[in-house]
Each structure stands twice: as structure tokens, then as C-alpha cells.
Design an enzyme around this catalytic site. Structure first.
Site, mmCIF file in Angstrom:
data_model
loop_
_atom_site.group_PDB
_atom_site.id
_atom_site.type_symbol
_atom_site.label_atom_id
_atom_site.label_comp_id
_atom_site.label_asym_id
_atom_site.label_seq_id
_atom_site.Cartn_x
_atom_site.Cartn_y
_atom_site.Cartn_z
ATOM 1 N N ASP A 36 -2.540 7.174 21.083
ATOM 2 C CA ASP A 36 -1.731 6.467 20.089
ATOM 3 C C ASP A 36 -0.448 7.214 19.762
ATOM 4 O O ASP A 36 -0.265 8.380 20.136
ATOM 5 C CB ASP A 36 -2.554 6.210 18.809
ATOM 6 N N ASN A 40 -12.929 6.865 8.078
ATOM 7 C CA ASN A 40 -13.301 5.447 7.937
ATOM 8 C C ASN A 40 -13.869 4.874 9.224
ATOM 9 O O ASN A 40 -14.074 3.668 9.338
ATOM 10 C CB ASN A 40 -12.080 4.626 7.480
ATOM 11 N N HIS A 59 -12.384 5.032 12.230
ATOM 12 C CA HIS A 59 -11.428 4.587 13.261
ATOM 13 C C HIS A 59 -11.473 5.514 14.480
ATOM 14 O O HIS A 59 -11.779 6.699 14.376
ATOM 15 C CB HIS A 59 -10.003 4.433 12.708
ATOM 16 N N GLU A 112 -8.412 0.518 13.182
ATOM 17 C CA GLU A 112 -8.936 0.606 11.825
ATOM 18 C C GLU A 112 -10.074 -0.397 11.624
ATOM 19 O O GLU A 112 -10.184 -1.376 12.367
ATOM 20 C CB GLU A 112 -7.805 0.292 10.831
HETATM 21 C C1 F6R Z 1 -5.368 10.655 16.845
HETATM 22 C C2 F6R Z 1 -6.358 9.644 16.626
HETATM 23 C C3 F6R Z 1 -7.180 9.588 15.372
HETATM 24 C C4 F6R Z 1 -7.823 10.918 15.009
HETATM 25 C C5 F6R Z 1 -8.638 10.798 13.736
HETATM 26 C C6 F6R Z 1 -9.232 12.127 13.309
HETATM 27 O O1 F6R Z 1 -4.766 10.503 18.120
HETATM 28 O O2 F6R Z 1 -6.496 8.820 17.459
HETATM 29 O O3 F6R Z 1 -8.186 8.612 15.552
HETATM 30 O O4 F6R Z 1 -8.640 11.341 16.072
HETATM 31 O O5 F6R Z 1 -7.822 10.312 12.709
HETATM 32 O O6 F6R Z 1 -8.190 12.988 12.958
HETATM 33 P P1 F6R Z 1 -8.465 14.514 12.586
HETATM 34 O O7 F6R Z 1 -8.858 15.199 13.860
HETATM 35 O O8 F6R Z 1 -7.150 15.027 12.075
HETATM 36 O O9 F6R Z 1 -9.553 14.528 11.560
#
Ligand code: F6R
Length: 235
Positions: free
Chosen positions: A67, A136, A138, A143
Site C-alpha cells: 500500500d 482493527n 485491517h 479496513e
Molecule cells: C502497512 C500495512 C498495515 C500495517 C498495520 C500494522 O503497509 O499494510 O496494514 O501492517 O497497520 O502496522 P504496525 O506494524 O505499525 O502496527
């Protein structure tokens, strides 16, 4: 799902890096899917060390990131392209033409998303996809919602995600409202998935992902339907 508990963050990072390194040794021309966020930082640092030690070679590897924030250019310090350059790509012998991220400045995001899917297909598909998980549920920026997205698309970020990611932005900066993300379908088409999660604040969502119903209100729960998923976590 193959669920592995690591001792701590350092152990998690080493295990994840060795997991990825093993795939690179098996196939030097492998296609890897990468994630950003705080969790994979240690993994990337371990991979860079393995590259410096001559254990793994990135010269023939192709990567696709999950992403990118929509509205941030690649040289913006909060963009995911910048993050990947800082944490991995500039530290290893990747070829720039083999690095793929969605374009956060795409004038035609729908066209760019379709092009991203085409590039993944032309590369032979993602072999191993690294994922983190949001509190959450995702994965990528898919989301919680009413349905699983099929392909790379432009999405609105939830308040929860913006609040969680605000820690990376300065006090005078705002988290972008939108992002381009691989779809749930894109992620599920990867041959193998490695999901990493760090910290006790991820335990509840991990439990829902692994043991709860498969539902788009917990996007990561779809991974129950993939036949090759490894989870490495620590609390
Ligand atoms: C980032 C992504 C997100 C993160 C998720 C966890 O490329 O796709 O899904 O993997 O938000 O983020 P952290 O590792 O910062 O807790």
C-alpha cells in the site's frame, strides 16, 4: 495456520527475516510482497544484515508493496516508498526497476490500480507476502467493512487507522485520508503469507483473526481460507 510465538521483538524479527531469507535462497528470482509500519522494521534490518553478510541476494528479487498513502509523493518522509528506501531498499542490492509500490500521486488512481494488478500478474504473482495487522484487523489498508475487496483499489482510511498512524507524522502534519492498497483478493492470491504482530495490544485481534468467524468486519480473518499462512507474534 502455522502460529509461532516469538520470545520478544528481536526474536520475532530474526525469525521473520530467516523465513523470508529461506525463500530467497530457494528461489533467487522470487517475488516478495512487503509491508510497512513499525512491525517489519526489525525484519528489514535483519534482512539487510543477511544481505551484507552475503547470505541473501536481492539482485534478482522483485517486490510489490501492499500500500501507499494517496496524496504523498515518494520523496515525502511519511510515504511508504520513502520508508522502504530507508529501511531496506537503499541498504541491499535491490535493482530499482524491480521495486513496485502503488503511486501515491497517481492522477488516475483506478488506472494505476489496474496497472499494479497487471504488473503483479506479469511478474508471475507474489510468492511470499509479508503482512502486519492493524488493531482493527485491517491487512494492507483493507479496513473493516461490508465486503472483501478483490483488487488493488483506492480506499478511505478509518479514524482508528489514522489515529494509530498519527505517531509517524509531525504535530503540524495530518494523516492522509486515503490510500491505495492491494485488495483482499490480491493478498489471497499470494502463494504464501507471513503475518507478523508485535505487542500485547495485537493479541485480541490475532485471536479474532485465527479463531473467530471469517468476516469482512475483521478483514484478516479471511486468511483462515488461505492454505499457506504462518503467523509469528510476540506479546
Ligand atoms: C502497512 C500495512 C498495515 C500495517 C498495520 C500494522 O503497509 O499494510 O496494514 O501492517 O497497520 O502496522 P504496525 O506494524 O505499525 O502496527
Amino acid at each position: 495456520m502455522n502460529v509461532i510465538k516469538a520470545k520478544d521483538y528481536e526474536d520475532l524479527s530474526k525469525k521473520a527475516a530467516i523465513f523470508i531469507a529461506a525463500r530467497m535462497v530457494q528461489n533467487p528470482r522470487c517475488v516478495l510482497g512487503f509491508a510497512t509500519g513499525s512491525t517489519p522494521e526489525g525484519t528489514y534490518s535483519e534482512l539487510a544484515a543477511l544481505n551484507a553478510a552475503g547470505v541473501v541476494d536481492f539482485s534478482e528479487v522483485t517486490t510489490f508493496n501492499l500500500d501507499e498513502y494517496y496524496g504523498l509523493p515518494g520523496d515525502h518522509p511519511q510515504s511508504y516508498r520513502y520508508f522502504m528506501n530507508e529501511k531496506l531498499f537503499s541498504l541491499v542490492n535491490m535493482r530499482s526497476e524491480n521495486i513496485n509500490l502503488p503511486d501515491g500521486m497517481a492522477a488516475d488512481p483506478a488506472g494505476d490500480c489496474a496497472d499494479y494488478e497487471r504488473r503483479i500478474r506479469e511478474a508471475g504473482g507474489v510468492g511470499l507476502q509479508l503482512l502486519g495487522i492493524g488493531r482493527n484487523g485491517h491487512i494492507g489498508f483493507n479496513e473493516p467493512g461490508g465486503e472483501f475487496s478483490r483488487e488493488t483499489c483506492l480506499v478511505e482510511l478509518t479514524e482508528d487507522t489514522k489515529a494509530a498512524n498519527a505517531r509517524f507524522f509531525g504535530a503540524d502534519e495530518t494523516v492522509p485520508e486515503r490510500a491505495i492498497t492491494m485488495g483482499i483478493g490480491t493478498i489471497m492470491r499470494a502463494g504464501e503469507i507471513l503475518l507478523i504482530a508485535n505487542g500485547s495490544n495485537k493479541l485480541e485481534i490475532l485471536d479474532k483473526m485465527i479463531n473467530g468467524p471469517v468476516t469482512p468486519t475483521v478483514p484478516a480473518s479471511v486468511l483462515q481460507l488461505h492454505n499457506n499462512v504462518t503467523v509469528i507474534y510476540c506479546d
